[in-house]
Design a protein around this motif. Structure first.
Motif, PDB file in Angstrom:
ATOM      1  N   ALA A  32      87.779  16.839 187.648  1.00 49.04           N
ATOM      2  CA  ALA A  32      86.763  17.854 187.863  1.00 49.04           C
ATOM      3  C   ALA A  32      85.441  17.128 188.102  1.00 49.04           C
ATOM      4  N   GLY A  34      81.047  17.681 189.206  1.00 49.74           N
ATOM      5  CA  GLY A  34      79.972  18.655 189.193  1.00 49.74           C
ATOM      6  C   GLY A  34      78.612  18.025 189.379  1.00 49.74           C
ATOM      7  N   ALA A  51      80.157  23.153 189.179  1.00 46.82           N
ATOM      8  CA  ALA A  51      81.296  22.257 188.982  1.00 46.82           C
ATOM      9  C   ALA A  51      82.486  22.768 189.774  1.00 46.82           C
ATOM     10  N   SER A  53      86.870  22.102 190.120  1.00 45.32           N
ATOM     11  CA  SER A  53      88.057  21.436 189.602  1.00 45.32           C
ATOM     12  C   SER A  53      88.802  20.723 190.722  1.00 45.32           C
ATOM     13  N   ILE A 103      86.582  21.820 183.978  1.00 50.92           N
ATOM     14  CA  ILE A 103      85.231  22.364 184.092  1.00 50.92           C
ATOM     15  C   ILE A 103      84.700  22.729 182.712  1.00 50.92           C
TER      16      ILE A 103
END
Length: 124
Positions: A32, A34, A51, A53, A103
């Protein structure tokens, strides 16, 4: 492991900007990823802006919903953040991050890798 952000700069309120994050292949496709942002000053916390995944599910902070879009290109090992309708409150240092988790992990503020950051300044 390396994350390198680019695309920051000065933009007028209402304008658009796209940030990019080039990641080493060993972490990109499985993790993940972000964008966090950090503003200076006392009491200013790091905020997870968006974010995504490994499967493409996304999360957005309420402050950017409808204005920012996160995406990833697994073939290019690159993460993006498209920022539209910018306002001065978006001024911050933006960091790309990756986590060996989900996330939900990133929403706690945890990450395993982080870039050096790129400054975004929005003028009114």
């Amino acid at each position: 492991v390396q994350l390198v952000e680019s695309g920051g700069g000065l933009v007028q309120a209402g304008g658009s900007l796209r940030l990019s994050c080039a990641a080493s292949g060993s972490i990109f496709s499985r993790n993940a990823m972000g964008w966090y942002r950090q503003t200076p000053g006392p009491g200013k916390e790091r905020e997870l802006v968006a974010a995504i995944s490994s499967g493409g599910s996304t999360y957005y902070a309420d402050s950017v919903k409808g204005r920012f879009t996160i995406s990833r290109d697994n073939a290019k090992n690159t993460l993006y953040l498209q920022m539209n309708s910018r306002n001065p409150d978006d001024t911050a240092m933006y960091y790309c991050a990756a986590v060996k988790g989900t996330i939900a992990t990133m929403r706690t503020g945890e990450y395993d890798y982080r870039g050096q950051g790129t400054q975004v300044t929005v003028s009114s």
